[in-house]
Design a protein around this motif. Structure first.
Motif, PDB file in Angstrom:
ATOM      1  N   ILE A 116     -17.928  13.121   7.639  1.00  7.89           N
ATOM      2  CA  ILE A 116     -18.870  12.580   8.615  1.00  7.89           C
ATOM      3  C   ILE A 116     -20.295  12.595   8.085  1.00  7.89           C
ATOM      4  CG2 ILE A 116     -19.242  14.773   9.817  1.00  7.89           C
ATOM      5  CD1 ILE A 116     -19.311  13.118  12.456  1.00  7.89           C
TER       6      ILE A 116
ATOM      7  N   ALA B 123     -19.507   7.997   8.859  1.00  6.55           N
ATOM      8  CA  ALA B 123     -19.844   7.615  10.236  1.00  6.55           C
ATOM      9  C   ALA B 123     -19.964   6.106  10.367  1.00  6.55           C
ATOM     10  CB  ALA B 123     -21.146   8.291  10.652  1.00  6.55           C
TER      11      ALA B 123
ATOM     12  N   LEU C 281     -11.801  10.380  12.896  1.00  3.59           N
ATOM     13  CA  LEU C 281     -12.805  10.841  11.945  1.00  3.59           C
ATOM     14  C   LEU C 281     -12.622  12.346  11.748  1.00  3.59           C
ATOM     15  CD1 LEU C 281     -15.317  10.131  10.247  1.00  3.59           C
ATOM     16  CD2 LEU C 281     -16.702  10.413  12.308  1.00  3.59           C
TER      17      LEU C 281
ATOM     18  N   VAL D  80     -13.569  15.922  10.591  1.00  2.00           N
ATOM     19  CA  VAL D  80     -14.849  16.618  10.454  1.00  2.00           C
ATOM     20  C   VAL D  80     -14.611  18.089  10.143  1.00  2.00           C
ATOM     21  CG1 VAL D  80     -16.988  17.260  11.616  1.00  2.00           C
ATOM     22  CG2 VAL D  80     -15.934  15.022  12.076  1.00  2.00           C
ATOM     23  N   ARG D  81     -15.228  18.566   9.063  1.00  2.00           N
ATOM     24  CA  ARG D  81     -15.153  19.996   8.734  1.00  2.00           C
ATOM     25  C   ARG D  81     -16.316  20.755   9.369  1.00  2.00           C
ATOM     26  NH1 ARG D  81     -12.135  22.748   5.428  1.00  2.00           N
ATOM     27  NH2 ARG D  81     -11.344  20.828   4.452  1.00  2.00           N
ATOM     28  N   THR D  82     -17.513  20.209   9.223  1.00  4.16           N
ATOM     29  CA  THR D  82     -18.717  20.847   9.766  1.00  4.16           C
ATOM     30  C   THR D  82     -19.485  19.824  10.587  1.00  4.16           C
ATOM     31  OG1 THR D  82     -18.864  22.289   7.826  1.00  4.16           O
ATOM     32  CG2 THR D  82     -20.810  22.134   9.231  1.00  4.16           C
ATOM     33  N   ALA D  83     -19.750  20.137  11.835  1.00  7.77           N
ATOM     34  CA  ALA D  83     -20.480  19.196  12.695  1.00  7.77           C
ATOM     35  C   ALA D  83     -21.865  18.924  12.112  1.00  7.77           C
ATOM     36  CB  ALA D  83     -20.597  19.758  14.096  1.00  7.77           C
ATOM     37  N   PRO D  84     -22.251  17.657  11.996  1.00  7.93           N
ATOM     38  CA  PRO D  84     -23.540  17.330  11.397  1.00  7.93           C
ATOM     39  C   PRO D  84     -24.658  17.264  12.436  1.00  7.93           C
ATOM     40  CG  PRO D  84     -22.388  15.312  11.865  1.00  7.93           C
ATOM     41  CD  PRO D  84     -21.500  16.444  12.353  1.00  7.93           C
TER      42      PRO D  84
ATOM     43  N   LEU E 114     -17.539  17.190  18.821  1.00  5.99           N
ATOM     44  CA  LEU E 114     -18.721  17.280  17.959  1.00  5.99           C
ATOM     45  C   LEU E 114     -19.778  18.169  18.618  1.00  5.99           C
ATOM     46  CD1 LEU E 114     -19.476  13.735  16.437  1.00  5.99           C
ATOM     47  CD2 LEU E 114     -18.761  15.808  15.249  1.00  5.99           C
TER      48      LEU E 114
ATOM     49  N   ILE F  45     -12.514  12.377  17.140  1.00  8.17           N
ATOM     50  CA  ILE F  45     -12.851  13.437  16.194  1.00  8.17           C
ATOM     51  C   ILE F  45     -11.646  14.367  16.029  1.00  8.17           C
ATOM     52  CG2 ILE F  45     -14.428  15.322  15.654  1.00  8.17           C
ATOM     53  CD1 ILE F  45     -15.727  12.541  15.686  1.00  8.17           C
TER      54      ILE F  45
ATOM     55  N   ALA G 197     -10.671  18.950   9.992  1.00  8.10           N
ATOM     56  CA  ALA G 197     -10.759  18.584   8.573  1.00  8.10           C
ATOM     57  C   ALA G 197      -9.377  18.459   7.939  1.00  8.10           C
ATOM     58  CB  ALA G 197     -11.569  19.643   7.826  1.00  8.10           C
TER      59      ALA G 197
END
Length: 434
Positions: free
Chosen positions: A188, A193, A209, A211-215, A262, A296, A299
């Motif tokens: 992401i 994105a 999508l 996601v490992r770490t929320a941006p 997220l 979402i 990962a």
């Protein structure tokens, strides 16, 4: 393309004609550096491994636009046309780079890939090993091969045995081949994105999508105020202060997406930037996630035949997996032996600074600043050019002094008066040459 004609714009007479400054890479950073060097009277030769300038930009996906404003994305000596609009498209970036090289009549040699840079024999300058057995000697080297050089595809367990379709985001062009299909986008960052939104708008049946770490997510523009403007204003402020200011602003401008998977990041925005993770600029992701059009998921941990294994233990079977997992700079082969890279393969210095053990070796375009990549490339180009010009001037001064002494000794010796006139003429000539 190889062009060595002089620019129509009046410029100082180039120095280092026998040993030019070699600029490795014909992208925006390399072209800007070459022009800036020319304005300082230093001959610069751009070496580009592809057959055209802006090669990496030509490979990006069709939808891509700069996330920085047109007015703050122009390179030195040529503004971007107003007709390009505020957010410049990929195709117009390519047109601009072509025009930039043509307008400034830069000296560019295409089809030449540099494989190794090492000190030149004798200790003066640099020796470049390139395709076709070429050995080129330069007075200095500017490495501008780019932040997005080589696609990075993680070595996930089971990846090689995966029977589904797997590609890197660098191979994605547009959503047409994925219409009606179930697609998983991994990563992401800004690329992941934007591709997810592109797929949704292009008719994919399902888009997830991973996601490992929320941006951190920021609006590209709020009431006409571009996020880039804020990035420029806060870049020199203390990290803790920027983190403290960014938190409340995010709560005002970006809705809480925790229910959709997220949550707001626990680490401050600028702290994350210093770790190498810039905020995601919203180009439709927020609405797509809120409406459930982009789902979402956790990962990716690996693959099992036709299944994708997620970090939460779930197994899913999308038709296509697009890995937006970034790029590596791939500098190890070129300069890794010179001890100028850190543990992550990044140059230990950039811009006008040069490594202590490798004077005359410069790097540009290997950071990802929140103030805008093109803007920083332009600033770095001028700083690098001035640093190289200063070094060249210092190296030439002893030779000038020696020439002046030799001319003084060989002049008429009929009396102090005549000798004084000769010395005055020599000094004036030296000043004119400077």
């Amino acid at each position: 393309m190889a062009d060595s004609t002089a620019s129509s714009t009046p410029r100082p007479v180039p120095s280092h004609t026998d040993r030019p400054v070699y600029v490795i890479g014909g992208g925006p950073g390399g072209l800007a550096a070459a022009y800036a060097l020319r304005t300082q009277g230093v001959r610069a030769v751009v070496l580009e491994k592809s057959d055209q300038v802006g090669a990496s930009w030509r490979r990006h996906y069709d939808r891509l636009h700069l996330h920085t404003t047109r007015r703050l994305s122009g390179l030195p000596g040529l503004a971007m046309p107003r007709s390009f609009g505020r957010w410049v498209s990929r195709d117009n970036v390519v047109r601009y780079l072509e025009k930039y090289a043509e307008h400034h009549q830069l000296e560019i040699v295409t089809g030449v890939e540099v494989s190794r840079v090492e000190p030149a024999p004798g200790g003066e300058g640099w020796l470049l090993h390139a395709t076709g057995g070429r050995e080129l000697t330069g007075s200095a080297v500017v490495v501008a091969t780019g932040h997005n050089h080589t696609p990075r595809l993680p070595d996930w367990p089971g990846r090689d045995a995966y029977t589904g379709e797997l590609l890197h985001a660098g191979d994605y062009r547009n959503p047409a081949p994925y219409a009606g299909r179930d697609v998983l986008v991994v990563g992401i960052g800004n690329t992941g994105a934007e591709i997810a939104v592109d797929l949704v708008e292009g008719g994919a049946s399902r888009v997830r999508l991973a996601v490992r770490t929320a941006p951190h997510i920021v609006r590209r523009s709020t009431a006409g105020w571009a996020a880039q403007f804020t990035g420029i204003l806060v870049r020199r402020l203390p990290v803790r202060l920027v983190d403290a200011l960014a938190g409340p602003m995010a709560k005002i401008s970006v809705p809480d997406l925790s229910a959709q998977g997220l949550p707001r990041p626990g680490t401050g925005l600028y702290s994350r930037v210093n770790e190498g993770s810039i905020p995601v600029q919203d180009v439709g992701l927020i609405n797509a996630v809120r409406k459930g059009r982009v789902e979402i998921v956790a990962a990716v941990e690996g693959f099992e035949e036709d299944k994708v294994v997620l970090a939460d233990g779930k197994r899913i079977d999308p038709d296509v997996v697009i890995a937006a997992t970034g790029y590596v700079r791939a500098l190890e082969g070129i300069v890794g032996h010179l001890a100028v890279l850190d543990g992550r393969g990044r140059p230990v210095v950039h811009g006008a600074r040069t490594p202590k053990k490798a004077p005359g070796l410069y790097f540009t375009g290997f950071t990802n600043p929140i103030s805008g990549m093109f803007r920083e490339l332009a600033l770095d180009a001028e700083k690098i050019a001035k640093a190289i010009a200063r070094t060249a001037a210092k190296a030439e001064r002893p030779a000038e002094k020696a020439a002046r002494k030799a001319a003084s000794k060989s002049g008429p010796k009929k009396g102090p008066k005549n000798g004084a006139k000769t010395e005055a003429r020599d000094t004036g000539a030296t000043r004119a040459a400077r």
